[in-house]
Design a protein around this motif. Structure first.
Motif, PDB file in Angstrom:
ATOM      1  N   LEU A   1       0.823  -1.205   0.000  1.00 20.14           N
ATOM      2  CA  LEU A   1       0.000   0.000   0.000  1.00 20.14           C
ATOM      3  C   LEU A   1       0.861   1.260   0.000  1.00 20.14           C
ATOM      4  O   LEU A   1       0.586   2.217  -0.735  1.00 20.14           O
ATOM      5  CB  LEU A   1      -0.929   0.001   1.225  1.00 20.14           C
ATOM      6  N   GLY A   2       1.915   1.262   0.810  1.00 20.56           N
ATOM      7  CA  GLY A   2       2.784   2.435   0.868  1.00 20.56           C
ATOM      8  C   GLY A   2       3.405   2.754  -0.480  1.00 20.56           C
ATOM      9  O   GLY A   2       3.511   3.919  -0.884  1.00 20.56           O
ATOM     10  N   THR A   3       3.799   1.706  -1.211  1.00 19.15           N
ATOM     11  CA  THR A   3       4.380   1.898  -2.537  1.00 19.15           C
ATOM     12  C   THR A   3       3.368   2.513  -3.492  1.00 19.15           C
ATOM     13  O   THR A   3       3.680   3.432  -4.265  1.00 19.15           O
ATOM     14  CB  THR A   3       4.877   0.554  -3.095  1.00 19.15           C
ATOM     15  N   ILE A   4       2.123   2.017  -3.441  1.00 22.47           N
ATOM     16  CA  ILE A   4       1.061   2.556  -4.289  1.00 22.47           C
ATOM     17  C   ILE A   4       0.847   4.034  -3.999  1.00 22.47           C
ATOM     18  O   ILE A   4       0.728   4.861  -4.910  1.00 22.47           O
ATOM     19  CB  ILE A   4      -0.254   1.765  -4.068  1.00 22.47           C
TER      20      ILE A   4
ATOM     21  N   GLY B   1       1.708   9.624  -5.917  1.00 24.29           N
ATOM     22  CA  GLY B   1       1.889  10.995  -5.461  1.00 24.29           C
ATOM     23  C   GLY B   1       0.968  11.401  -4.329  1.00 24.29           C
ATOM     24  O   GLY B   1       0.877  12.589  -3.990  1.00 24.29           O
ATOM     25  N   GLN B   2       0.289  10.439  -3.705  1.00 23.51           N
ATOM     26  CA  GLN B   2      -0.635  10.762  -2.619  1.00 23.51           C
ATOM     27  C   GLN B   2       0.115  11.126  -1.338  1.00 23.51           C
ATOM     28  O   GLN B   2      -0.353  11.950  -0.563  1.00 23.51           O
ATOM     29  CB  GLN B   2      -1.591   9.586  -2.349  1.00 23.51           C
ATOM     30  N   VAL B   3       1.263  10.481  -1.096  1.00 20.22           N
ATOM     31  CA  VAL B   3       2.097  10.811   0.048  1.00 20.22           C
ATOM     32  C   VAL B   3       3.545  10.867  -0.405  1.00 20.22           C
ATOM     33  O   VAL B   3       3.915  10.286  -1.437  1.00 20.22           O
ATOM     34  CB  VAL B   3       1.941   9.794   1.218  1.00 20.22           C
ATOM     35  N   THR B   4       4.362  11.553   0.362  1.00 23.88           N
ATOM     36  CA  THR B   4       5.788  11.617   0.059  1.00 23.88           C
ATOM     37  C   THR B   4       6.513  10.471   0.759  1.00 23.88           C
ATOM     38  O   THR B   4       6.011   9.909   1.748  1.00 23.88           O
ATOM     39  CB  THR B   4       6.390  12.944   0.538  1.00 23.88           C
ATOM     40  N   PRO B   5       7.715  10.110   0.268  1.00 21.99           N
ATOM     41  CA  PRO B   5       8.487   9.066   0.964  1.00 21.99           C
ATOM     42  C   PRO B   5       8.744   9.411   2.429  1.00 21.99           C
ATOM     43  O   PRO B   5       8.755   8.521   3.290  1.00 21.99           O
ATOM     44  CB  PRO B   5       9.791   9.008   0.163  1.00 21.99           C
ATOM     45  N   GLU B   6       8.938  10.699   2.714  1.00 26.26           N
ATOM     46  CA  GLU B   6       9.179  11.108   4.105  1.00 26.26           C
ATOM     47  C   GLU B   6       7.942  10.881   4.972  1.00 26.26           C
ATOM     48  O   GLU B   6       8.047  10.413   6.120  1.00 26.26           O
ATOM     49  CB  GLU B   6       9.584  12.587   4.142  1.00 26.26           C
ATOM     50  N   GLN B   7       6.760  11.214   4.437  1.00 28.33           N
ATOM     51  CA  GLN B   7       5.515  10.981   5.183  1.00 28.33           C
ATOM     52  C   GLN B   7       5.301   9.496   5.434  1.00 28.33           C
ATOM     53  O   GLN B   7       4.877   9.090   6.525  1.00 28.33           O
ATOM     54  CB  GLN B   7       4.327  11.573   4.423  1.00 28.33           C
TER      55      GLN B   7
ATOM     56  N   GLU C   1       7.650   7.179   5.653  1.00 29.96           N
ATOM     57  CA  GLU C   1       8.621   6.719   6.636  1.00 29.96           C
ATOM     58  C   GLU C   1       8.207   7.116   8.055  1.00 29.96           C
ATOM     59  O   GLU C   1       8.357   6.337   9.005  1.00 29.96           O
ATOM     60  CB  GLU C   1      10.009   7.283   6.317  1.00 29.96           C
ATOM     61  N   THR C   2       7.663   8.339   8.199  1.00 31.46           N
ATOM     62  CA  THR C   2       7.173   8.785   9.511  1.00 31.46           C
ATOM     63  C   THR C   2       6.039   7.886  10.003  1.00 31.46           C
ATOM     64  O   THR C   2       5.994   7.493  11.177  1.00 31.46           O
ATOM     65  CB  THR C   2       6.677  10.240   9.429  1.00 31.46           C
ATOM     66  N   ALA C   3       5.128   7.540   9.085  1.00 38.52           N
ATOM     67  CA  ALA C   3       4.001   6.672   9.455  1.00 38.52           C
ATOM     68  C   ALA C   3       4.480   5.269   9.803  1.00 38.52           C
ATOM     69  O   ALA C   3       3.982   4.646  10.745  1.00 38.52           O
ATOM     70  CB  ALA C   3       2.986   6.628   8.311  1.00 38.52           C
ATOM     71  N   LEU C   4       5.457   4.759   9.054  1.00 37.40           N
ATOM     72  CA  LEU C   4       5.991   3.427   9.339  1.00 37.40           C
ATOM     73  C   LEU C   4       6.679   3.397  10.705  1.00 37.40           C
ATOM     74  O   LEU C   4       6.579   2.409  11.440  1.00 37.40           O
ATOM     75  CB  LEU C   4       6.974   3.015   8.244  1.00 37.40           C
TER      76      LEU C   4
ATOM     77  N   ARG D   1      -3.023   0.074  11.208  1.00 34.85           N
ATOM     78  CA  ARG D   1      -2.658  -0.080   9.810  1.00 34.85           C
ATOM     79  C   ARG D   1      -2.018   1.211   9.307  1.00 34.85           C
ATOM     80  O   ARG D   1      -2.322   2.307   9.784  1.00 34.85           O
ATOM     81  CB  ARG D   1      -3.886  -0.437   8.977  1.00 34.85           C
ATOM     82  N   ILE D   2      -1.176   1.054   8.283  1.00 32.94           N
ATOM     83  CA  ILE D   2      -0.427   2.197   7.796  1.00 32.94           C
ATOM     84  C   ILE D   2      -1.343   3.268   7.212  1.00 32.94           C
ATOM     85  O   ILE D   2      -1.117   4.477   7.377  1.00 32.94           O
ATOM     86  CB  ILE D   2       0.627   1.741   6.747  1.00 32.94           C
ATOM     87  N   GLY D   3      -2.424   2.844   6.536  1.00 28.93           N
ATOM     88  CA  GLY D   3      -3.366   3.814   5.976  1.00 28.93           C
ATOM     89  C   GLY D   3      -4.056   4.629   7.052  1.00 28.93           C
ATOM     90  O   GLY D   3      -4.222   5.852   6.932  1.00 28.93           O
ATOM     91  N   GLU D   4      -4.452   3.972   8.140  1.00 26.80           N
ATOM     92  CA  GLU D   4      -5.099   4.661   9.260  1.00 26.80           C
ATOM     93  C   GLU D   4      -4.165   5.698   9.873  1.00 26.80           C
ATOM     94  O   GLU D   4      -4.574   6.817  10.201  1.00 26.80           O
ATOM     95  CB  GLU D   4      -5.513   3.632  10.317  1.00 26.80           C
ATOM     96  N   ILE D   5      -2.880   5.334  10.001  1.00 31.53           N
ATOM     97  CA  ILE D   5      -1.907   6.266  10.579  1.00 31.53           C
ATOM     98  C   ILE D   5      -1.726   7.477   9.675  1.00 31.53           C
ATOM     99  O   ILE D   5      -1.699   8.622  10.142  1.00 31.53           O
ATOM    100  CB  ILE D   5      -0.561   5.550  10.806  1.00 31.53           C
ATOM    101  N   LEU D   6      -1.631   7.265   8.375  1.00 33.02           N
ATOM    102  CA  LEU D   6      -1.455   8.380   7.434  1.00 33.02           C
ATOM    103  C   LEU D   6      -2.646   9.329   7.459  1.00 33.02           C
ATOM    104  O   LEU D   6      -2.496  10.549   7.391  1.00 33.02           O
ATOM    105  CB  LEU D   6      -1.232   7.840   6.023  1.00 33.02           C
ATOM    106  N   VAL D   7      -3.868   8.770   7.580  1.00 31.85           N
ATOM    107  CA  VAL D   7      -5.064   9.612   7.663  1.00 31.85           C
ATOM    108  C   VAL D   7      -5.055  10.403   8.971  1.00 31.85           C
ATOM    109  O   VAL D   7      -5.353  11.601   8.992  1.00 31.85           O
ATOM    110  CB  VAL D   7      -6.354   8.759   7.537  1.00 31.85           C
TER     111      VAL D   7
END
Length: 568
Positions: free
Chosen positions: A9-12, A17-23, A25-28, A39-45
């Motif tokens: 999901l993170g790669t997608i 272009g929905q998130v940056t690599p830095e964002q 990595e912070t979520a991970l 889940r990683i999606g929940e954290i990003l939201v």
């Protein structure tokens, strides 16, 4: 059957272009730190790096699963009959339609194989999952199931609409009917989903009203018809071991349920009104109620002073404010902060709302003579290091608390006063000697709770200059430092607020204040000294800082605080 693509999901999200690599990595990193399996999606939201619609699009691509259009396709009432509301709410799903031997279901997690298998066994149908957000599923499910129940109610035939004519056998029979059981379960489950602290079931002349208290404010929800009032109250009484035959006197009880995978206690209170019994259920959810000291919302300097106070070897520490202002939560956070195996901590409370590990808690029972004063007198003989008294209500409790503090104990308690300095006057009014108060009292924290701006939808807004001046904000300042306000979104149910935080004022008793107490100085003199020499912020000033930081709104602060005169 869903096919899980190899692409993560993170790669997608990064490739699109929905998130940056830095964002990412912070979520991970947060995911690795989290012990709750987020889940990683929940954290990003949650970090506002990603919107929920964009997350759904990415999940749809990853899982090769279509997104359900819940606005265009409401659930078929027929399929709601074959999937119980409790099952649907527990598994975050809602059935939409049946195509021959296939049941189409919207799910927040289409990879939840256990839920799919349970649903297949329950219905005997093949399951075709679609993807939808948990929030949308919850809201649509609550609305759809309540609407279906209301339709069933209209079609159901009931004998004896007059509650006064119903005997105990009638009430017991009605309370055990499946429709009534589902109604009560749905009312409670929906309240827990909405993060409510209280459920109010109130009868009136021609209607039954159900309201939830969320973040300190009551909100009305879709109620059952008035004709089901007696059955609903009887069902609640049965669950909480109350006497269903007694409808003329107030009753108190408790029930324990499992919801969302955790145990939740409910404290029940019923009282007779002119239109029948009114019931209030207090939801005691330990997972949401227990906060650490750093989560209370204290300003940095105030936090350090409070932390130093609770680490003193002896003395009285008071937390003041009206009912529902979070006093007990603050005391619990303080006790949890200083607890260690070397210290014995005993509390006497009315009631014991949350159980604290390693701490001896006593429930006040006035009916058998166990009062605050009586319990406190016994506690002192139990060799405690730290004592918490739920509330100082009378002269006897004041006296014993002071004596405990003067004989080497640290005493925590609460008072009902408007501000920190007013606690001194209240103790003297209860008959305490000024020199004893001066010798034992070491600090007072006054507090209120304000709703926080929803982090998902807060945005800059403009406020009228006269409103800004009411809280002491210079209108010129906000031209370059805009205020924030929630506009309303699905996450906050359109309210613009989600969660609460404390606003505080902290009075530390120094030598000068001790002399003021001995001289019976007024609360205003004590307050002025604390503001001048200790830099004490009033609750309104603390609220102003939270407004400027974007955490809440001026309207919220003025809702709970007395206005002051400011020079701006």
């Amino acid at each position: 059957m869903l096919k899980l693509r190899r692409q993560m999901l993170g790669t997608i999200l990064v490739e699109s272009g929905q998130v940056t690599p830095e964002q990412l990595e912070t979520a991970l990193a947060e995911q690795r730190r989290s012990d709750q399996g987020k889940r990683i999606g929940e954290i990003l939201v949650n970090q506002r790096a990603l919107t929920e619609p964009n997350l759904l699009q990415a999940l749809s691509k990853q899982l090769d699963c279509p997104i359900a259009d819940l606005a265009a396709e409401p659930p078929d009432p027929k399929v709601l009959e074959i999937v119980p509301s409790e099952f649907a709410l527990r598994h975050h799903l809602i059935p939409l339609r049946q195509n021959d031997d296939q049941l189409v279901v919207a799910m927040s997690d289409p990879l939840d194989i256990h839920a799919i298998d349970d649903l297949r066994l329950l219905t005997g149908l093949d399951i075709a999952p679609l993807l939808a957000s948990a929030g949308d599923i919850r809201r649509l499910g609550e609305q759809a199931y309540m609407t279906r129940m209301m339709q069933d109610v209209q079609d159901a035939e009931r004998a004896g609409d007059d509650e006064d004519s119903l005997d105990v056998a009638d009430l017991q029979k009605m309370a055990k009917e499946e429709l009534v059981i589902q109604m009560v379960n749905l009312i409670i489950n929906q309240a827990i989903q909405d993060r409510a602290s209280d459920i109010h079931v109130e009868p009136f002349d021609k209607e039954l009203r159900v309201r939830y208290r969320v973040d300190g404010v009551l909100h009305e929800v879709n109620p059952p018809p008035k004709r089901f009032h007696a059955a609903i109250i009887s069902r609640i009484k049965i669950l909480s071991d109350l006497n269903i035959a007694e409808r003329r006197l107030p009753q108190d009880g408790r029930m324990r349920i499992r919801a969302a995978g955790r145990q939740i206690d409910l404290r029940i209170s019923t009282i007779p009104t002119v239109y029948g019994e009114s019931c209030v259920m207090r939801i005691l959810d330990k997972q949401t109620a227990m906060l650490g000291l750093t989560e209370l919302g204290m300003e940095a300097g105030m936090f350090q002073r409070f932390r130093r106070l609770i680490q003193e070897p002896h003395g009285i520490i008071l937390v003041t404010g009206p009912t529902g202002s979070g006093k007990t939560t603050t005391l619990y956070a303080g006790l949890s902060e200083i607890y260690s195996i070397e210290k014995k901590i005993i509390t006497v409370e009315d009631p014991v709302e949350y159980q604290l590990n390693g701490i001896n808690q006593i429930q006040v029972q006035p009916s058998i003579g166990l009062t605050f004063a009586g319990g406190l007198r016994s506690i002192v003989r139990q060799d405690p290091d730290i004592i918490m008294v739920g509330e100082i209500r009378d002269h006897e409790t004041v006296e014993i608390s002071i004596q405990a503090a003067l004989t080497g104990h640290l005493v925590f308690s609460t008072l009902h006063t408007n501000d920190a300095a007013g606690a001194v006057s209240r103790l003297l009014d209860m008959g305490a000697e000024p020199f004893l108060v001066a010798s034992s009292l070491i600090g007072v924290a006054a507090q209120r709770l304000v709703r926080q701006n929803c982090r998902f939808c807060k945005e800059p807004y403009e406020e009228k200059p006269e409103i800004l001046r009411e809280i002491g904000i210079d209108p010129e300042y906000v031209k370059t430092h805009p205020l924030m306000k929630g506009k309303g979104c699905p996450e906050c149910r359109g309210l613009g607020y989600r969660g609460r935080s404390g606003i505080y004022e902290m009075l530390t008793v120094d030598e000068h204040i001790r002399r003021l107490i001995i001289g019976r100085s007024s609360a205003s003199e004590i307050r002025q000294h604390a503001q001048k020499t200790q830099g004490m912020l009033s609750m309104l000033q603390d609220g102003r800082e939270k407004v400027l930081a974007g955490h809440t709104t001026i309207a919220e602060v003025l809702r709970v605080c007395q206005r002051e005169e400011f020079d701006t």
